[in-house]
Design an enzyme around this catalytic site. Structure first.
Site, PDB file in Angstrom:
ATOM      1  N   ALA A  74      50.579  38.514  32.980  1.00 57.06           N
ATOM      2  CA  ALA A  74      49.844  38.594  34.248  1.00 57.06           C
ATOM      3  C   ALA A  74      49.513  40.044  34.569  1.00 57.06           C
ATOM      4  O   ALA A  74      50.276  40.955  34.245  1.00 57.06           O
ATOM      5  CB  ALA A  74      50.684  37.987  35.371  1.00 57.06           C
ATOM      6  N   ASP A  75      48.376  40.230  35.217  1.00 52.88           N
ATOM      7  CA  ASP A  75      48.033  41.543  35.719  1.00 52.88           C
ATOM      8  C   ASP A  75      47.104  41.375  36.907  1.00 52.88           C
ATOM      9  O   ASP A  75      46.435  40.343  37.041  1.00 52.88           O
ATOM     10  CB  ASP A  75      47.354  42.410  34.652  1.00 52.88           C
ATOM     11  CG  ASP A  75      47.338  43.874  35.063  1.00 52.88           C
ATOM     12  OD1 ASP A  75      48.410  44.510  35.011  1.00 52.88           O
ATOM     13  OD2 ASP A  75      46.276  44.369  35.465  1.00 52.88           O
ATOM     14  N   GLN A  76      47.080  42.384  37.764  1.00 50.79           N
ATOM     15  CA  GLN A  76      46.211  42.349  38.939  1.00 50.79           C
ATOM     16  C   GLN A  76      45.598  43.726  39.150  1.00 50.79           C
ATOM     17  O   GLN A  76      46.293  44.740  39.042  1.00 50.79           O
ATOM     18  CB  GLN A  76      47.013  41.949  40.174  1.00 50.79           C
ATOM     19  CG  GLN A  76      46.168  41.784  41.424  1.00 50.79           C
ATOM     20  CD  GLN A  76      47.009  41.431  42.626  1.00 50.79           C
ATOM     21  OE1 GLN A  76      47.844  42.203  43.053  1.00 50.79           O
ATOM     22  NE2 GLN A  76      46.789  40.241  43.158  1.00 50.79           N
TER      23      GLN A  76
END
Length: 198
Positions: A74-76
């Protein structure tokens, strides 16, 4: 049930998964995010693409070591008019960030990749839009004083699940994606792949 691994040290992502009843392990990916971002931006990638590439890299790296498991990367990224913002290093920078965001609409690109046996088998990017109200300098200073260093864990320097909600006029899109994990599509894919009961 197939084991689930979260390739992220994010406490908020772990809390969301735990709260949804998912049994999982946490394994940090050890990806050099800063170097990857620099290289991707130099090639002309936008904030959305950067988030997806980083989610891929984390999932694939951990999946290579854990081929038995479904690995979630996951990344944002925060996108203000096409410019990517990283987490603030200190509270003065956090104040600058909030000043830049106030009265404007920005996007949070929350990317997920699920890898199985070293192959990315599913990807998702949710991009909620957040419109920050034109908060006063006095409110902003008080907010930073009350939140302190904890605010530095969020790329936007706000914690929407707490007092940070007061900073906004409008939020459009998935609440879970704002917190960094598009939870409902992820739960659906975990059920589909036999890691959760259907």
């Amino acid at each position: 049930m197939k084991p689930v691994v979260l390739a992220s040290n994010s406490a908020s992502r772990a809390a969301l998964l735990r709260g949804a009843g998912v049994v999982f392990e946490v394994v940090g990916a050890g990806v050099d995010e800063a170097a990857m971002k620099t290289a991707l931006l130099a090639k002309g990638a936008g904030p959305r693409e950067v988030a997806l590439h980083l989610a891929d890299a984390k999932a694939l790296k951990v999946s290579a070591a854990r081929p038995d498991a479904l690995v979630i990367g996951a990344d944002q990224t925060l996108d203000l008019d096409g410019e990517l913002f990283d987490k603030a290093e200190d509270l003065p920078e956090a104040r600058e960030r909030l000043m830049a965001l106030r009265g404007k609409t920005h996007q949070l690109h929350s990317a997920l990749t699920v890898a199985d046996a070293g192959v990315a088998t599913w990807r998702c990017v949710e991009s909620p839009s957040l419109t920050m109200r034109d908060v006063s300098d006095a409110y902003l200073d008080g907010y930073l004083a009350r939140g302190g260093e904890m605010l530095l864990g969020s790329v936007g320097c706000y914690l929407l699940e707490g007092e940070g909600a007061q900073l906004f006029d409008r939020i459009e899109g998935d609440y879970f994606a704002v917190l960094g994990l598009p939870l409902l599509p992820l739960l659906a894919v975990l059920r589909e792949k036999g890691a959760l009961a259907a």
